[in-house]
Design an enzyme around this catalytic site. Structure first.
Site, PDB file in Angstrom:
ATOM      1  N   ASN A   9      10.306  -1.408   8.660  1.00 33.75           N
ATOM      2  CA  ASN A   9       9.046  -1.104   9.344  1.00 33.75           C
ATOM      3  C   ASN A   9       8.139  -2.304   9.152  1.00 33.75           C
ATOM      4  O   ASN A   9       7.590  -2.508   8.070  1.00 33.75           O
ATOM      5  CB  ASN A   9       8.428   0.167   8.714  1.00 33.75           C
ATOM      6  N   TRP A  10       7.989  -3.096  10.216  1.00 30.84           N
ATOM      7  CA  TRP A  10       7.228  -4.346  10.083  1.00 30.84           C
ATOM      8  C   TRP A  10       5.714  -4.094  10.052  1.00 30.84           C
ATOM      9  O   TRP A  10       4.957  -4.991   9.767  1.00 30.84           O
ATOM     10  CB  TRP A  10       7.563  -5.289  11.236  1.00 30.84           C
ATOM     11  N   LYS A  11       5.309  -2.877  10.374  1.00 30.41           N
ATOM     12  CA  LYS A  11       3.862  -2.568  10.477  1.00 30.41           C
ATOM     13  C   LYS A  11       3.192  -3.618  11.380  1.00 30.41           C
ATOM     14  O   LYS A  11       3.835  -4.111  12.293  1.00 30.41           O
ATOM     15  CB  LYS A  11       3.240  -2.506   9.084  1.00 30.41           C
ATOM     16  N   HIS A  94       4.257   8.432  10.378  1.00 34.95           N
ATOM     17  CA  HIS A  94       4.094   7.570   9.207  1.00 34.95           C
ATOM     18  C   HIS A  94       2.757   7.886   8.535  1.00 34.95           C
ATOM     19  O   HIS A  94       1.772   8.175   9.209  1.00 34.95           O
ATOM     20  CB  HIS A  94       4.159   6.093   9.623  1.00 34.95           C
ATOM     21  N   GLU A  96       0.495   6.150   7.344  1.00 38.47           N
ATOM     22  CA  GLU A  96      -0.662   5.363   7.813  1.00 38.47           C
ATOM     23  C   GLU A  96      -1.191   5.933   9.126  1.00 38.47           C
ATOM     24  O   GLU A  96      -2.390   5.915   9.393  1.00 38.47           O
ATOM     25  CB  GLU A  96      -0.265   3.886   7.947  1.00 38.47           C
ATOM     26  N   GLU A 166       8.572   9.580   2.251  1.00 37.21           N
ATOM     27  CA  GLU A 166       7.784   8.452   1.763  1.00 37.21           C
ATOM     28  C   GLU A 166       6.563   8.963   1.003  1.00 37.21           C
ATOM     29  O   GLU A 166       5.539   9.282   1.619  1.00 37.21           O
ATOM     30  CB  GLU A 166       7.310   7.590   2.936  1.00 37.21           C
ATOM     31  N   GLY A 172       3.584   0.521  -0.329  1.00 30.60           N
ATOM     32  CA  GLY A 172       2.842  -0.729  -0.453  1.00 30.60           C
ATOM     33  C   GLY A 172       2.170  -0.920  -1.803  1.00 30.60           C
ATOM     34  O   GLY A 172       1.343  -1.817  -1.977  1.00 30.60           O
ATOM     35  N   SER A 211       7.921   1.198  -1.450  1.00 30.44           N
ATOM     36  CA  SER A 211       8.198   0.122  -2.410  1.00 30.44           C
ATOM     37  C   SER A 211       9.675  -0.010  -2.760  1.00 30.44           C
ATOM     38  O   SER A 211      10.032  -0.261  -3.915  1.00 30.44           O
ATOM     39  CB  SER A 211       7.344   0.290  -3.676  1.00 30.44           C
ATOM     40  N   GLY A 232       9.155  -1.351   4.082  1.00 26.38           N
ATOM     41  CA  GLY A 232       7.960  -2.006   4.613  1.00 26.38           C
ATOM     42  C   GLY A 232       7.930  -3.472   4.200  1.00 26.38           C
ATOM     43  O   GLY A 232       8.594  -4.317   4.796  1.00 26.38           O
TER      44      GLY A 232
END
Ligand code: PGA
Length: 249
Positions: A9-11, A94, A96, A166, A172, A211, A232
């Site tokens: 997941n490159w965000k 997700h 976020e 997650e 992160g 992580s 991530g």
């Protein structure tokens, strides 16, 4: 036998030259891997990434999708557009998106449905916050997030989907759930699905995210209900991502 999946997941990271460097490395090693690999770049790079992974065993995914099929929804991207650009997967729910963009369980379930209607495989992200974990609500929260989809679409919808557990406190932060903490929640997710359909549950891939690093991937992926990872930060570093993919082999 569930084939492991490692999805990056490159965000909101990337640039044309960076993507190209990263994918050149990944593509060079992809054929030697037994696990399935996917990358989820930001929307504008889907076409670039699609051309870079052409003919290689790397799947394309997107990071979100509109719950609507088309219409006056400025800034949104539909499932059929993602399918047209070669996406196989799309992340839905997700943390976020839930925390920063107000996506409720209902919206997430609608996005899950929209993704499947467009022929995409949703990767449904679920997970508890730190305060939810500390107050003993982890399994309750995860079950509620899953139920939103199960109540709307039934258990059969899970036969063409992936779930990603997650924990929000691990995303992160550099703090990973221990393999046993993760396994416990993965087993609970599988049991919830199994209560509705044992065959669907047995085939469902449940990824761990939060992580995941080269140092901890092998032990996490060694747990009986962990079928790969949603990566991530480490997905942006070719060596790290590839080491994680090898750990899933
Ligand atoms: P992380 O992110 O690996 O950087 O913790 C995982 C994710 O948000 O999917």
């Amino acid at each position: 036998m569930r084939r492991k999946l490692v999805a990056g997941n490159w965000k909101m990271h990337g640039a044309l030259h960076q993507n190209s460097e990263l994918l050149t490395r990944i593509v060079a090693e992809a054929s030697g891997l037994l696990c399935e690999i996917a990358v989820c770049p930001p929307y504008p790079y889907l076409a670039q990434v699609r051309s870079l992974i052409q003919g290689v065993a790397v799947a394309l995914g997107a990071q979100s999708v509109s719950e609507h099929p088309s219409g006056a929804f400025t800034g949104e991207v539909s499932g059929s557009m993602l399918a047209e650009f070669g996406c196989r997967y799309v992340l839905v729910g997700h943390s976020e998106r839930r925390a920063l963009f107000g996506e409720t369980d209902t919206v997430v379930a609608a996005k899950f449905e929209a993704a499947q209607k467009a022929g995409l495989i949703p990767i449904l992200c679920v997970g508890e916050t730190l305060s939810e974990r500390e107050s003993g609500k982890t399994e309750f929260v995860v079950a509620r997030q899953l139920s939103a989809v199960l109540d709307r679409l039934g258990v059969a919808a899970m036969s063409s989907a992936v779930v990603a557990y997650e924990p929000v406190w691990a995303i992160g932060t550099g703090v990973t759930a221990s393999p046993s903490q993760a396994q416990e929640v993965h087993a609970a997710i599988r049991a919830q699905i199994a209560a509705l359909g044992s065959g669907v549950a047995a085939d469902l891939r449940i990824l761990y995210g939060g992580s995941v690093k080269p140092q901890n991937a092998k032990e996490l992926f060694g747990q009986s209900d962990i079928d790969g990872g949603l990566i991530g930060g480490a997905a942006l570093v070719a060596d790290d991502f590839l080491t994680i993919c090898h750990a899933a082999n």
